[in-house]
Design an enzyme around this catalytic site. Structure first.
Site, PDB file in Angstrom:
ATOM      1  N   GLU A   1     -27.417  -3.130 -24.249  1.00 35.97           N
ATOM      2  CA  GLU A   1     -27.239  -4.669 -23.948  1.00 35.97           C
ATOM      3  C   GLU A   1     -28.180  -5.496 -24.857  1.00 35.97           C
ATOM      4  OE1 GLU A   1     -28.131  -7.746 -23.207  1.00 35.97           O
ATOM      5  OE2 GLU A   1     -29.105  -7.357 -21.226  1.00 35.97           O
TER       6      GLU A   1
ATOM      7  N   CYS B   1     -31.051 -13.499 -23.198  1.00 40.27           N
ATOM      8  CA  CYS B   1     -29.840 -13.007 -23.771  1.00 40.27           C
ATOM      9  C   CYS B   1     -28.671 -14.000 -23.735  1.00 40.27           C
ATOM     10  CB  CYS B   1     -29.524 -11.466 -24.009  1.00 40.27           C
ATOM     11  SG  CYS B   1     -29.409 -11.139 -22.403  1.00 40.27           S
TER      12      CYS B   1
HETATM   13  P1  NAD Z   1     -36.891  -5.734 -30.694  1.00 42.75           P
HETATM   14  O1  NAD Z   1     -35.387  -5.314 -30.399  1.00 42.75           O
HETATM   15  O2  NAD Z   1     -37.748  -5.358 -31.658  1.00 42.75           O
HETATM   16  O3  NAD Z   1     -37.686  -5.178 -29.106  1.00 42.75           O
HETATM   17  C1  NAD Z   1     -36.926  -5.345 -27.972  1.00 42.75           C
HETATM   18  C2  NAD Z   1     -37.464  -4.162 -27.285  1.00 42.75           C
HETATM   19  O4  NAD Z   1     -37.316  -3.026 -27.812  1.00 42.75           O
HETATM   20  C3  NAD Z   1     -39.149  -4.168 -27.238  1.00 42.75           C
HETATM   21  O5  NAD Z   1     -39.650  -3.993 -25.690  1.00 42.75           O
HETATM   22  C4  NAD Z   1     -39.383  -3.062 -28.239  1.00 42.75           C
HETATM   23  O6  NAD Z   1     -40.642  -2.303 -27.432  1.00 42.75           O
HETATM   24  C5  NAD Z   1     -38.332  -1.999 -27.971  1.00 42.75           C
HETATM   25  N1  NAD Z   1     -37.941  -1.407 -29.191  1.00 42.75           N
HETATM   26  C6  NAD Z   1     -38.250  -1.811 -30.514  1.00 42.75           C
HETATM   27  N2  NAD Z   1     -37.813  -1.003 -31.574  1.00 42.75           N
HETATM   28  C7  NAD Z   1     -37.633   0.232 -30.841  1.00 42.75           C
HETATM   29  C8  NAD Z   1     -37.374   1.474 -30.987  1.00 42.75           C
HETATM   30  N3  NAD Z   1     -37.354   1.955 -32.414  1.00 42.75           N
HETATM   31  N4  NAD Z   1     -37.132   2.522 -30.039  1.00 42.75           N
HETATM   32  C9  NAD Z   1     -37.158   2.112 -28.690  1.00 42.75           C
HETATM   33  N5  NAD Z   1     -37.666   0.825 -28.431  1.00 42.75           N
HETATM   34  C10 NAD Z   1     -37.648   0.099 -29.435  1.00 42.75           C
HETATM   35  O7  NAD Z   1     -36.884  -7.260 -30.540  1.00 42.75           O
HETATM   36  P2  NAD Z   1     -38.080  -8.333 -30.459  1.00 42.75           P
HETATM   37  O8  NAD Z   1     -38.780  -8.367 -32.050  1.00 42.75           O
HETATM   38  O9  NAD Z   1     -39.113  -7.935 -29.431  1.00 42.75           O
HETATM   39  O10 NAD Z   1     -37.567  -9.716 -30.037  1.00 42.75           O
HETATM   40  C11 NAD Z   1     -36.528 -10.122 -31.217  1.00 42.75           C
HETATM   41  C12 NAD Z   1     -35.030  -9.953 -30.757  1.00 42.75           C
HETATM   42  O11 NAD Z   1     -34.838  -9.018 -29.871  1.00 42.75           O
HETATM   43  C13 NAD Z   1     -34.560 -11.278 -30.038  1.00 42.75           C
HETATM   44  O12 NAD Z   1     -34.343 -12.305 -31.215  1.00 42.75           O
HETATM   45  C14 NAD Z   1     -33.551 -11.218 -29.398  1.00 42.75           C
HETATM   46  O13 NAD Z   1     -32.543 -10.947 -30.208  1.00 42.75           O
HETATM   47  C15 NAD Z   1     -33.788  -9.808 -29.099  1.00 42.75           C
HETATM   48  N6  NAD Z   1     -33.916  -9.435 -27.643  1.00 42.75           N
HETATM   49  C16 NAD Z   1     -32.846  -9.212 -26.688  1.00 42.75           C
HETATM   50  C17 NAD Z   1     -33.035  -9.100 -25.552  1.00 42.75           C
HETATM   51  C18 NAD Z   1     -31.990  -9.145 -24.326  1.00 42.75           C
HETATM   52  O14 NAD Z   1     -31.973  -9.203 -23.399  1.00 42.75           O
HETATM   53  N7  NAD Z   1     -30.764  -8.565 -25.006  1.00 42.75           N
HETATM   54  C19 NAD Z   1     -34.313  -9.062 -24.908  1.00 42.75           C
HETATM   55  C20 NAD Z   1     -35.548  -9.036 -25.747  1.00 42.75           C
HETATM   56  C21 NAD Z   1     -35.069  -9.370 -27.045  1.00 42.75           C
END
Ligand code: NAD
Length: 479
Positions: free
Chosen positions: A247, A281
């Protein structure tokens, strides 16, 4: 009310670790706790616990599983004030929105618990003497990764799906907002969930996914977060032939047709944009408004957006809290500066408020050129862009012009328009005359780079089960 002690939960036991990362209150940047960092031996323990938990849980009847899930959800409902308090403290959203999130999380559990009792198979008619049965079996231990924007309802989706289908789960919840998951682990513990069925870890995200995804005992990878990280995890999963439930990001278009009330639609849109400070999102972001309504819609939207009160989420008069972390402030400032430099009009907002706490107002930009970054990059914050369009076909083309396809919205009273939108808009979820994109009983997920698979609805549990075909000949042929 107290912020909980954040610990790992492995094999039915709480574990402290010596290492820790600070958790900040985004309203004033004060330190409210520390989150433990799982070591390799913690992760090995979580993996063994999940394998043991799966053996037990997958053999328990769906009705009994549903009882335990519902009991946990009812404990969460009883603890709503405590959970909502933690969420507002660590995430910033208003306490009213935090309470709604707890209720929504419970609804996910309740829906999936019931749905878990309906994972029916099929009997396929064939020639006499042989019967073909299609059975749906729990897929196995799940590695799940949830983000910080909904500390309870995001992980709830994954825990609910896994447990209702008979799987065990290792959840790595967001380190920045860990309390929602801790409260859920407590509720399941108190509801009598067998040890090892639900395990909770925190730490260095890439190290945890890097360790868990290749493990033979892990059978499904479920992730919610950015498209960039989702692709990385999908690539890793593919190397080990693991299915994924992804997602990912969105950039929701809203098509406003010329047969609706521009004031009411503009006001409703501004209020929705403020929800969770736009860190959703499915947040409505790119507004394409048919020309006859453009000025009235834009004025109503900008006026209502300017009136949104922002401040500490515990203050009852506040309608929007701070952004969840400093990265979001940096992103908002960059997107606004870029759009402004390319000729966009800033109708309201556009600047950080104060220098303590991550406050950024609802920001409305109009006449934004297509080459502005905000037209392509998900703001994931309280920014809306409004542009005029001549026809519905133009609007559909623009709506589909990005690699995302999660939520899309439209406003029209015409059945003809609605039909064209249903056929033409590329999105996993299209909402017409409402800005609600997902409820527990409907499937939620994306197309294109917004991910694959669905959470919720009757479709949601299919990812957590695997299909086995049984060919059963009634009498053995004699040699
Ligand atoms: P991100 O993708 O880096 O992090 C989102 C989540 O994923 C965090 O909880 C993080 O701990 C986890 N994560 C990050 N790298 C990972 C890895 N290598 N392995 C496992 N888990 C990992 O995003 P962010 O910088 O926190 O937020 C930025 C962007 O993320 C936003 O602009 C948005 O596009 C997206 N986002 C989307 C949703 C959603 O509901 N689809 C939610 C949060 C963030």
């Amino acid at each position: 009310m107290q912020y909980p002690s954040i610990q790992l939960y492995i094999g039915g036991e709480w574990r402290k670790t010596t290492d820790g990362m600070q958790i900040l209150n985004p309203a004033d940047e004060s330190v409210i706790g520390t989150v433990p960092v799982a070591t390799r031996s913690d992760l090995e323990a979580a993996l063994s616990a999940a394998a043991d938990g799966f053996r037990i849980w997958s053999r328990i009847s769906p009705a009994r599983r549903a009882d335990i899930i519902r009991k946990a959800a009812s404990l969460m409902r009883e603890r709503i004030e405590e959970i909502a308090y933690s969420i507002t403290l660590e995430h910033g959203k208003t306490i009213a929105q935090a309470r709604l999130e707890v209720v929504r999380g419970c609804e996910f559990f309740e829906w999936d618990a019931a749905e878990g009792q309906r994972t029916y198979g099929r009997v396929i008619p064939s020639e006499p003497g042989i019967r073909y049965l299609v059975v749906h079996q729990p897929i196995g231990p799940v590695a799940a990764f949830s983000p910080w924007n909904f500390p309870m309802s995001q992980p709830a989706r994954k825990i609910a799906g896994a447990l209702a289908a008979g799987c065990s789960i290792i959840l790595k919840a967001a380190e920045e907002t860990p309390a929602g998951a801790v409260h859920m682990a407590r509720a399941f513990h108190d509801a009598g969930l067998p040890p090892g069925v639900f395990n909770l870890v925190f730490g260095v995200p890439s190290e945890i996914s890097g360790y868990l995804i290749p493990q033979e005992r892990i059978r499904l990878i479920a992730f919610t977060g950015s498209t960039v990280v989702g692709k990385r995890l999908t690539e890793m999963a593919a190397l080990h032939m693991k299915p994924v439930l992804m997602e990912l990001g969105g950039h929701a278009p809203v098509i406003v047709c010329d047969d609706v009330d521009p004031d009411a639609t503009g006001i409703m849109s501004a209020v929705r944009k403020a929800r969770n400070a736009g860190q959703v999102c499915t947040s409505p972001t790119r507004f394409y408004v048919q020309k006859p309504l453009y000025n009235a819609f834009t004025k109503a939207f900008a006026e209502r957006a300017a009136a949104v009160t922002i401040g500490d989420g515990f203050d009852q008069s506040v309608q929007m809290g701070p952004l969840a972390n400093h990265r979001r402030i940096d992103a908002m400032e960059m997107l606004v500066a870029d759009a402004k430099a390319k000729g966009a009009k800033i109708l309201t907002g556009g600047h950080r408020v104060g220098n303590r706490g991550y406050f950024f107002p609802v920001t409305v930009m109009a006449d934004v050129p297509d080459d502005a970054r905000v037209m392509r990059e998900e703001p994931f914050g309280p920014i809306a862009v409004i542009n005029p369009v001549a026809t519905i076909d133009d609007a559909i083309e623009k709506a589909n012009g990005l690699p995302f396809g999660l939520a899309a919205y439209a406003f029209t009273h015409s059945a003809y328009n609605a039909d064209r939108l249903i056929d033409g808009v590329e999105a996993g979820n299209l909402s017409i005359n409402t800005l609600e994109a997902s409820v527990p009983e409907t499937p939620f997920g994306g197309v294109k780079e917004s991910g694959n698979g669905r959470e919720g609805g009757a479709e949601g549990l299919s990812h957590y089960t695997t299909v086995k075909n049984v060919s059963h000949r009634m009498t053995m042929a004699r040699a």
